[in-house]
Design an enzyme around this catalytic site. Sequence first.
Site: not given
Ligand SMILES: *Cc1c(COP(=O)(O)O)cnc(C)c1O
Length: 471
Positions: A120
Amino acid sequence: MPDAMSNALRYVSTRGGAAPVGFADTLLAGLAPDGGLYIPETWPAFTPDEIAAFAGKPYAEVAAAVIGKFAGESFPPEVLLPICREAYATFAHPSATPLRELDSGLWLLELFHGPTLAFKDVAMQLLARLYQHVLAGSGRKLTIVVATSGDTGGAAVEAFRGLANVDIVVLFPEGRISEVQRRFMTTTGAPNVRCVAVQGAFDDCQTIVKSLFADDDFRTAVDLSGVNSINWARVAAQAVYYFTAAVSLGAPARKVSFAVPTGNFGDAFAGYVATKLGLPVERITLAVNSNDILARTIKEGRYASGQVTPTQSPAMDIQIASNFERLFFESVKRDAGVTAAAFKGFAATGGMDIPEAALAAMRGLFGGETVDEPQTTASMKASFEATGELIDPHTAVGVAAAQRLERRATPLVVLSTAHPAKFPDEVEAATGRAPAMHPRAQGLFALPEAIDRLPADAAAVKAYVRAFVGK
Ligand SMILES: *Cc1c(COP(=O)(O)O)cnc(C)c1O
């Protein structure tokens, strides 16, 4: 906004009920006012030569080129490149998102070298700087309300804390996230940040945020803004590492495949966007935990949400994959009427059938694999035994899905979405080895946490936000 007036790329809503806007407006809005998601009116693209020229370039330069295709006149290269350099200088690895070979032909794309140890950060570090640039000197003060399944909240708080033009409220599902995840967002002490434990699941938090956007009075009163994975700029920022990874494995001369641990379909949709920009991708496998709405949709042609089951990969404990609306819109040949009817129907009944032709189009690029809890545990253990390196439970879901696929000449890249130190209990339970405390997480345990609690109720959240921002 100046870019809405010119010939620059415009963004339309997947539901067709909102006026087209420029990049800066889609950045600050998040969700379109008609409840749809913004998507470019036309797809820009690179030539194969332009893609080949990314080889060996610093990550920030590729980022400025890819995001520049979407940001247009709001962010000319002389503005965007320094922003990208600053954003990715916060990463602890010189190439920002390095590749590591896990097994013959199988690669891990490590997306967790940012300040809060999950992918993120890649988008959020950029987003906060784009906001700052657009808002500087505007006199505007926005309120960001963001729902998190664990990692978005920390990344957003870390990126936006202390910004003069932004207040931020994070809603997270109480008791459903790891301690390290929680502490990344609750310990900043920043006066423009509030963290709220909602008594419900992530989907409740996300539904509350959507209903805040649907309330015109509230939206206007607090100047509401959204940085959930529906925000177009986040998707654009995440398309970048598909390019850097693929190019270093031989693209565009050679195709590359990806396996993506997914919940809200943001990261995986970014892979689709990379293909629209001209990147030759053979296949994207959606790797999901027992909350398998996306894998079921691709396999069975019915998009239907079920009860959320808590798992050891909590960031993917999601049964409504917001970004799926964008793929649906694309797959019904951009028919906004069909999309609006389908998603209004889904909101009312919790299920809908994907039209035959649209499903065939989706299957042309995407596959789906469900990885249950024992398989996730086994995947962490097997990776550790084979390589001596620990992987986090989300990455383990991706690796387990990838191991099922037929390995051909095409390199297969698993997106490694979080650092194992963010989920120490699950990793230790699976492997018998506790991940070392990460230096970026170490300090969090000495700091006091600030958390408020609210029921899963939009009215209560509205009152809370109004009181916080004084409007
Ligand atoms: C947010 C997240 C995901 C999923 O990502 P999306 O974009 O919601 O599909 C997978 N792994 C981790 C560690 C995340 O923080």
